[in-house]
Design a protein around this motif. Structure first.
Motif, PDB file in Angstrom:
ATOM      1  N   ARG A 148      -9.736 -21.162  60.160  1.00 23.37           N
ATOM      2  CA  ARG A 148      -9.953 -22.506  60.705  1.00 23.37           C
ATOM      3  C   ARG A 148      -8.715 -23.092  61.377  1.00 23.37           C
ATOM      4  O   ARG A 148      -8.467 -24.300  61.342  1.00 23.37           O
ATOM      5  N   ILE A 149      -7.972 -22.220  62.053  1.00 23.38           N
ATOM      6  CA  ILE A 149      -6.872 -22.692  62.897  1.00 23.38           C
ATOM      7  C   ILE A 149      -7.482 -23.289  64.174  1.00 23.38           C
ATOM      8  O   ILE A 149      -8.285 -22.626  64.847  1.00 23.38           O
ATOM      9  N   PRO A 150      -7.144 -24.513  64.535  1.00 24.77           N
ATOM     10  CA  PRO A 150      -7.695 -25.116  65.759  1.00 24.77           C
ATOM     11  C   PRO A 150      -7.381 -24.269  66.992  1.00 24.77           C
ATOM     12  O   PRO A 150      -6.344 -23.599  67.064  1.00 24.77           O
ATOM     13  N   VAL A 151      -8.269 -24.343  67.974  1.00 19.33           N
ATOM     14  CA  VAL A 151      -8.150 -23.500  69.164  1.00 19.33           C
ATOM     15  C   VAL A 151      -6.813 -23.707  69.869  1.00 19.33           C
ATOM     16  O   VAL A 151      -6.091 -22.737  70.166  1.00 19.33           O
ATOM     17  N   ASP A 152      -6.455 -24.945  70.163  1.00 13.80           N
ATOM     18  CA  ASP A 152      -5.211 -25.179  70.909  1.00 13.80           C
ATOM     19  C   ASP A 152      -3.989 -24.727  70.114  1.00 13.80           C
ATOM     20  O   ASP A 152      -3.024 -24.198  70.694  1.00 13.80           O
ATOM     21  N   GLU A 153      -4.020 -24.925  68.807  1.00 15.76           N
ATOM     22  CA  GLU A 153      -2.888 -24.490  67.983  1.00 15.76           C
ATOM     23  C   GLU A 153      -2.769 -22.969  68.001  1.00 15.76           C
ATOM     24  O   GLU A 153      -1.662 -22.425  68.132  1.00 15.76           O
ATOM     25  N   TYR A 154      -3.917 -22.291  67.884  1.00 17.58           N
ATOM     26  CA  TYR A 154      -3.876 -20.825  67.921  1.00 17.58           C
ATOM     27  C   TYR A 154      -3.403 -20.333  69.290  1.00 17.58           C
ATOM     28  O   TYR A 154      -2.601 -19.388  69.385  1.00 17.58           O
ATOM     29  N   LYS A 155      -3.880 -20.970  70.356  1.00 14.09           N
ATOM     30  CA  LYS A 155      -3.509 -20.526  71.708  1.00 14.09           C
ATOM     31  C   LYS A 155      -2.004 -20.665  71.952  1.00 14.09           C
ATOM     32  O   LYS A 155      -1.436 -19.933  72.762  1.00 14.09           O
ATOM     33  N   SER A 156      -1.360 -21.564  71.223  1.00 15.66           N
ATOM     34  CA  SER A 156       0.088 -21.721  71.402  1.00 15.66           C
ATOM     35  C   SER A 156       0.863 -20.490  70.941  1.00 15.66           C
ATOM     36  O   SER A 156       2.001 -20.266  71.376  1.00 15.66           O
ATOM     37  N   TYR A 157       0.248 -19.674  70.067  1.00 20.10           N
ATOM     38  CA  TYR A 157       0.917 -18.447  69.639  1.00 20.10           C
ATOM     39  C   TYR A 157       1.154 -17.484  70.804  1.00 20.10           C
ATOM     40  O   TYR A 157       2.059 -16.653  70.769  1.00 20.10           O
ATOM     41  N   ALA A 158       0.324 -17.596  71.839  1.00 21.97           N
ATOM     42  CA  ALA A 158       0.481 -16.700  73.001  1.00 21.97           C
ATOM     43  C   ALA A 158       1.831 -16.890  73.674  1.00 21.97           C
ATOM     44  O   ALA A 158       2.339 -15.971  74.334  1.00 21.97           O
ATOM     45  N   ASN A 159       2.427 -18.082  73.512  1.00 22.23           N
ATOM     46  CA  ASN A 159       3.753 -18.324  74.101  1.00 22.23           C
ATOM     47  C   ASN A 159       4.819 -17.434  73.480  1.00 22.23           C
ATOM     48  O   ASN A 159       5.889 -17.230  74.059  1.00 22.23           O
ATOM     49  N   GLU A 160       4.536 -16.913  72.276  1.00 18.51           N
ATOM     50  CA  GLU A 160       5.481 -16.041  71.566  1.00 18.51           C
ATOM     51  C   GLU A 160       5.063 -14.572  71.596  1.00 18.51           C
ATOM     52  O   GLU A 160       5.743 -13.734  71.010  1.00 18.51           O
ATOM     53  N   PHE A 161       3.940 -14.308  72.247  1.00 23.25           N
ATOM     54  CA  PHE A 161       3.500 -12.914  72.357  1.00 23.25           C
ATOM     55  C   PHE A 161       4.169 -12.299  73.577  1.00 23.25           C
ATOM     56  O   PHE A 161       3.667 -12.372  74.699  1.00 23.25           O
ATOM     57  N   ASN A 162       5.316 -11.691  73.346  1.00 24.28           N
ATOM     58  CA  ASN A 162       6.135 -11.176  74.442  1.00 24.28           C
ATOM     59  C   ASN A 162       6.629  -9.771  74.086  1.00 24.28           C
ATOM     60  O   ASN A 162       7.767  -9.581  73.649  1.00 24.28           O
ATOM     61  N   PRO A 163       5.767  -8.755  74.255  1.00 25.47           N
ATOM     62  CA  PRO A 163       6.096  -7.398  73.803  1.00 25.47           C
ATOM     63  C   PRO A 163       7.084  -6.674  74.719  1.00 25.47           C
ATOM     64  O   PRO A 163       6.752  -5.685  75.389  1.00 25.47           O
ATOM     65  N   VAL A 164       8.311  -7.158  74.747  1.00 28.18           N
ATOM     66  CA  VAL A 164       9.324  -6.595  75.649  1.00 28.18           C
ATOM     67  C   VAL A 164       9.714  -5.171  75.259  1.00 28.18           C
ATOM     68  O   VAL A 164      10.295  -4.442  76.072  1.00 28.18           O
ATOM     69  N   HIS A 165       9.417  -4.773  74.014  1.00 28.50           N
ATOM     70  CA  HIS A 165       9.757  -3.414  73.580  1.00 28.50           C
ATOM     71  C   HIS A 165       8.562  -2.455  73.655  1.00 28.50           C
ATOM     72  O   HIS A 165       8.638  -1.338  73.131  1.00 28.50           O
ATOM     73  N   TYR A 166       7.507  -2.903  74.289  1.00 28.55           N
ATOM     74  CA  TYR A 166       6.317  -2.065  74.455  1.00 28.55           C
ATOM     75  C   TYR A 166       6.665  -0.841  75.289  1.00 28.55           C
ATOM     76  O   TYR A 166       7.187  -0.949  76.396  1.00 28.55           O
ATOM     77  N   ASP A 167       6.347   0.327  74.740  1.00 27.76           N
ATOM     78  CA  ASP A 167       6.634   1.585  75.427  1.00 27.76           C
ATOM     79  C   ASP A 167       5.385   2.460  75.347  1.00 27.76           C
ATOM     80  O   ASP A 167       5.219   3.235  74.410  1.00 27.76           O
ATOM     81  N   PRO A 168       4.473   2.312  76.295  1.00 33.23           N
ATOM     82  CA  PRO A 168       3.209   3.053  76.226  1.00 33.23           C
ATOM     83  C   PRO A 168       3.403   4.567  76.195  1.00 33.23           C
ATOM     84  O   PRO A 168       2.629   5.281  75.553  1.00 33.23           O
ATOM     85  N   GLN A 169       4.432   5.058  76.888  1.00 36.21           N
ATOM     86  CA  GLN A 169       4.685   6.501  76.861  1.00 36.21           C
ATOM     87  C   GLN A 169       5.051   6.963  75.442  1.00 36.21           C
ATOM     88  O   GLN A 169       4.586   8.009  74.984  1.00 36.21           O
ATOM     89  N   ALA A 170       5.852   6.156  74.757  1.00 33.13           N
ATOM     90  CA  ALA A 170       6.244   6.504  73.394  1.00 33.13           C
ATOM     91  C   ALA A 170       5.042   6.432  72.445  1.00 33.13           C
ATOM     92  O   ALA A 170       4.915   7.249  71.536  1.00 33.13           O
ATOM     93  N   TRP A 171       4.154   5.452  72.651  1.00 33.72           N
ATOM     94  CA  TRP A 171       2.959   5.337  71.809  1.00 33.72           C
ATOM     95  C   TRP A 171       2.071   6.570  71.982  1.00 33.72           C
ATOM     96  O   TRP A 171       1.578   7.129  70.999  1.00 33.72           O
ATOM     97  N   ALA A 172       1.862   6.965  73.225  1.00 33.79           N
ATOM     98  CA  ALA A 172       1.010   8.132  73.488  1.00 33.79           C
ATOM     99  C   ALA A 172       1.655   9.402  72.936  1.00 33.79           C
ATOM    100  O   ALA A 172       0.969  10.260  72.368  1.00 33.79           O
TER     101      ALA A 172
END
Length: 626
Positions: free
Chosen positions: A91-115
């Motif tokens: 029951r997290i309100p929509v706008d409050e939950y959407k604010s988490y996207a501001n911190e979703f910044n996967p700068v260390h994402y390495d798709p080649q390493a995952w595969a």
């Protein structure tokens, strides 16, 4: 229905359990009206060709990743129970939950390493969440700004680079898509009800404006080899039809059984448990977490051991299924170290023993008490792989039901040949192998047996003793239960029993062979804290019938259903409380006449609303003249 009531005589004994979660092992069958299914007129040969890579693969990587990795199981300083990707539904309100996207910044994402990690683990395909129940898309969507490009600082597609990396590694690529449940977009279905006025909207409009266009987007843009639908919830047939119409845009695509009414897809999807048997005429894929959550939770350290993961892989393959093992990356794009460590260790095992997994078929023998087996059937002969979990202290194991003379018997680890003895007696046939003193592998040691020419394999079933008696032991029972209340075989008060029997939907059965038809008295021992009742029924072990779906939507699987026998109705047994689940009593179950030799099934099921935590020991069939 006959009923038996009796007085208890306190003596020690034991317990029982079973049932399923997610979509499961032998799931409810939708109607045959599948107008928009592109494979509705597919021949068996055509389906076999389309499913060939998937059946060969046997092992894949599931990835649950999204905005929920930011709170990581914590809301306003409190650790939130449950699975991480469902945190918004607390029951997290929509706008409050959407604010988490501001911190979703996967700068260390390495798709080649995952595969590369998936490949190193011995996996042959990857499936990632394009959109989960929070409605957030990991790709740039044209129909919403609630996506990785428009709502996060990262601002780039996450799906396309992984699709490319997987295919560069020679892996197949699949997408998970929550087609109905959506907690952010108005009109999306909410299993736990609406908790924010911003969620209200027209469900049909949601399907027309969000779900169907997004399904088209991911299918046309990424051409996935697998589309993994999830939580159809209250989806109607008309809504499912609109989604099904998008499937044909990817020739040869494989789909699961979670689209909605009228569509059974290609695969059954037991979730967080290994079904006791495979599925008759159906492919299945067990999906499972490494710890207790799909999406990342910072405080969940309840990791499965590498040995446990390997045993589950062997168990699933021994039933003819695939294993889709999950990782939950962090919001910065890194994978938890515990996941990486286990995947690398599984990969080391697969490097030596992968031949015993890839492309193999279900065991013709059933389950061994010391481990599992898989088989590869050739035109003239077969190769059998024995997966030994419990290395015997006496240096010998029996392969019950193995009647063929093997041309070669060797350890997979180093090719060391092993000596053996074939035997065929009135109680059955088999092979006894002489083993080295120490197990060659700490997780599971594999023995490879090659048979050239005619094969003689038989399923393992309990058999009568010379005096005609028969004991149905707990470790030979097939346990049907869900992931939260999974039945298990345990030892209590010195007795082996079926325990953790909490749910009245959990049930068990034994299949066994009768060579000396008799009238038997049936008895067992049970321990229960409350008054309970269960039923038992003798059925035909050689004839199955169409399974009846349960009333639990996609959460409960439908297990194989055996044909009833004339003169063998359901018998109900009532057991008053024994004082505790630790105190066993003798339970007389009545008489049963079995008039013909053959294979039979004895089913035991709780009576709904007359059930409490119970333990059940072996059921004994004793000839009446004894």
């Amino acid at each position: 229905m006959k009923c038996i009531y009796f007085f208890l005589i306190l003596t020690p004994a034991w317990l029982l359990c079973a049932v399923a979660h997610g979509n499961s092992s032998e799931v409810s069958r939708p109607s045959n009206d599948v107008r928009l299914d592109p494979y509705v007129n597919e021949t068996k040969a055509e389906k076999d060709a389309r499913m060939a890579w998937w059946r060969e693969a046997r092992f894949g990587m599931f990835i649950h990743w999204g905005v929920y990795a930011v709170p990581a199981g914590v809301y306003r300083g409190e650790q939130i129970r449950g699975i991480g990707e469902w945190i918004m539904s607390t029951r997290i309100p929509v706008d409050e939950y959407k604010s988490y996207a501001n911190e979703f910044n996967p700068v260390h994402y390495d798709p080649q390493a995952w595969a590369a990690l998936a490949k190193e683990a011995g996996m042959r395909y990857m499936v990632i969440t394009a959109k989960h129940h929070d409605g957030f898309s990991l790709y740039p969507s044209e129909v919403t700004d609630w996506d990785i490009v428009d709502a996060s600082p990262y601002g780039k597609d996450l799906i396309g680079p992984l699709a490319d990396a997987a295919r560069e590694e020679g892996l197949k690529f699949g997408l998970y898509f929550s087609q109905a449940q959506d907690w952010v977009h108005p009109g999306g279905i909410k299993r736990r009800g609406v908790w924010d006025e911003a969620q209200r909207g027209d469900v049909d409009a949601y399907f027309d404006e969000i779900a169907v266009p997004q399904a088209k987007e991911i299918l046309t843009r990424y051409q996935p080899d697998v589309l993994w639908w999830d939580t159809p919830e209250t989806t109607t047939r008309a809504q499912a039809d609109k989604l099904a119409a998008t499937i044909s845009s990817v020739p040869g695509i494989i789909t699961n059984n979670r689209l909605g009414p009228g569509y059974e897809g290609d695969t059954e999807t037991p979730e967080q448990f290994v079904p006791p048997t495979g599925f008759k005429d159906r492919d299945f894929e067990v999906c499972m977490t490494m710890n207790g959550t799909w999406g990342y939770k910072s405080w969940d350290h309840n990791w499965k051991s590498t040995t446990d993961i390997i045993h589950k892989l062997c168990d699933i393959a021994s039933k003819g299924g695939n294993f889709l093992l999950n990782i939950g990356p962090r919001a910065d794009g890194t994978i938890p170290e515990a996941s990486v460590e286990r995947l690398k260790e599984v990969g080391a095992w697969m490097k030596t023993n992968g031949e015993a997994i890839y492309g193999t078929a279900a065991s013709p023998f059933g389950r061994f008490l010391w481990g599992r087996s898989t088989v590869s059937i050739e035109d003239e002969g077969a190769t059998v792989y024995l997966h030994v979990f419990d290395w015997p202290k006496n240096g010998k194991i029996e392969v019950l039901g193995f009647g063929s003379k093997p041309d070669s018997v060797r350890l997979m680890s180093d090719g060391q040949p092993l000596s053996y003895t074939l035997w065929n007696e009135s109680e059955g046939k088999g092979l006894t192998l002489k083993l080295p003193e120490h197990a060659p592998d700490a997780h599971a040691s594999v023995i490879k047996l090659i048979v050239n020419g005619k094969i003689d394999f038989e399923k393992i079933r309990p058999r009568q003793m010379a005096d005609g008696s028969l004991t149905l032991e707990p470790n030979r029972a097939y346990l049907h239960s869900n992931s939260k209340n999974a039945l298990k075989v345990e030892v209590k008060q010195g007795k082996e029993c079926i325990g953790n029997w909490l749910a009245d939907k959990s049930w068990i059965y034994w299949d066994f062979r009768i060579t000396q038809p008799r009238t038997f008295t049936l008895s067992t021992e049970a321990a229960t804290a409350g008054d309970v009742a269960f039923t038992y029924q003798l059925k035909d072990g050689k004839r199955t019938v169409e399974a009846k779906p349960t009333d639990d939507k996609h959460k409960i699987y439908v297990a194989e259903e055996f044909a009833t026998l004339d003169g063998h109705d359901t018998v109900e047994v009532s057991i008053p409380s024994t004082g505790s689940k630790e105190t066993f009593v003798k339970v007389e179950l009545g008489e049963m006449k079995i008039a013909e030799p053959g294979v039979y099934v004895l089913e035991v099921r709780p009576v709904k609303e007359h059930w409490d935590r119970t333990r059940l020991a072996a059921i004994k069939l004793s000839p009446v003249n004894q």
